[in-house]
Scaffold this motif. Structure first.
Motif, PDB file in Angstrom:
ATOM      1  N   THR A   1      41.353  -6.793  30.318  1.00 36.82           N
ATOM      2  CA  THR A   1      42.801  -6.720  30.170  1.00 36.82           C
ATOM      3  C   THR A   1      43.100  -7.038  28.716  1.00 36.82           C
ATOM      4  O   THR A   1      42.623  -8.050  28.189  1.00 36.82           O
TER       5      THR A   1
ATOM      6  N   GLN B   1      35.170  -4.496  32.886  1.00 40.36           N
ATOM      7  CA  GLN B   1      36.614  -4.531  33.135  1.00 40.36           C
ATOM      8  C   GLN B   1      37.283  -5.518  32.178  1.00 40.36           C
ATOM      9  O   GLN B   1      36.762  -6.600  31.939  1.00 40.36           O
TER      10      GLN B   1
ATOM     11  N   GLN C   1      41.391  -1.693  35.042  1.00 40.35           N
ATOM     12  CA  GLN C   1      41.475  -1.556  36.499  1.00 40.35           C
ATOM     13  C   GLN C   1      42.715  -0.749  36.928  1.00 40.35           C
ATOM     14  O   GLN C   1      42.700  -0.086  37.953  1.00 40.35           O
ATOM     15  N   GLN C   2      43.777  -0.782  36.131  1.00 36.02           N
ATOM     16  CA  GLN C   2      45.001  -0.046  36.444  1.00 36.02           C
ATOM     17  C   GLN C   2      44.750   1.459  36.569  1.00 36.02           C
ATOM     18  O   GLN C   2      45.537   2.158  37.197  1.00 36.02           O
TER      19      GLN C   2
ATOM     20  N   THR D   1      47.520  -4.758  29.685  1.00 36.91           N
ATOM     21  CA  THR D   1      47.087  -3.587  30.438  1.00 36.91           C
ATOM     22  C   THR D   1      45.619  -3.778  30.774  1.00 36.91           C
ATOM     23  O   THR D   1      44.821  -4.155  29.913  1.00 36.91           O
ATOM     24  N   SER D   2      45.274  -3.520  32.023  1.00 36.46           N
ATOM     25  CA  SER D   2      43.876  -3.663  32.436  1.00 36.46           C
ATOM     26  C   SER D   2      43.259  -2.295  32.661  1.00 36.46           C
ATOM     27  O   SER D   2      43.956  -1.336  33.033  1.00 36.46           O
TER      28      SER D   2
END
Length: 167
Positions: A34, A32, A47-48, A44-45
């Protein structure tokens, strides 16, 4: 002398195995991160995009196969976005202007992030351009694709639509 050589060899082997133990591999959760957006500089990650099928593409402006892949990936993204598919392309150029020029020539509508230091390409063990990872809805890497030719898009679309069909 033999002991010194033995310990040197063992140290090298431990380093190799520890690097590979953390490599992004099929069946493992995607690391993961960002990163800043290339064009908007907003973070922006990965995870989004949780719950979506992600085509994570590491690319650079000097990459000839990327000139072939981007228009095809853009069409695929437009076709499958409503079903929960996202393309996230991570640029590795040190010079941001070169990436921006590439995108003026080949505009796309998917997410473009920037990893100028190559930190995340190292964590994903990107050894050639482009290298892409298909990540399922649970965040697990299901496919690693190195290089790109126009013939690749059909096989990639098949793999992606299979993952989109799974719950």
């Amino acid at each position: 002398m033999k002991n010194k050589v033995f310990f040197t060899v063992m140290t090298v082997l431990v380093c190799i195995f520890s690097i590979n133990a953390h490599a992004a591999e099929v069946g493992q959760p995607a690391p993961q991160f960002t990163l800043p957006s290339l064009l908007q500089d907003k973070p922006t990650s990965l995870q989004q995009y949780s719950g979506k099928v992600i085509y994570l593409d590491f690319w650079a402006s000097w990459c000839a196969p990327c000139r072939t892949s981007f228009p095809l990936l853009n069409k695929l993204h437009q076709k499958l976005k409503a079903q929960g598919f996202e393309v996230v392309a991570v640029n590795l150029d040190e010079d941001k202007a070169k990436a921006e020029e590439f995108l003026k020539e080949i505009p796309v509508e998917f997410t473009i992030l920037r990893d100028a230091k190559g930190e995340w390409s190292d964590k994903f063990v990107v050894e050639s351009m482009p290298t892409s990872f298909i990540i399922d809805k649970q965040g697990v890497i299901q496919n690693i694709h190195k290089g790109f030719t126009s013939d690749d898009i059909n096989e990639l679309e098949h793999k992606i639509t299979e993952l989109l069909a799974k719950k």
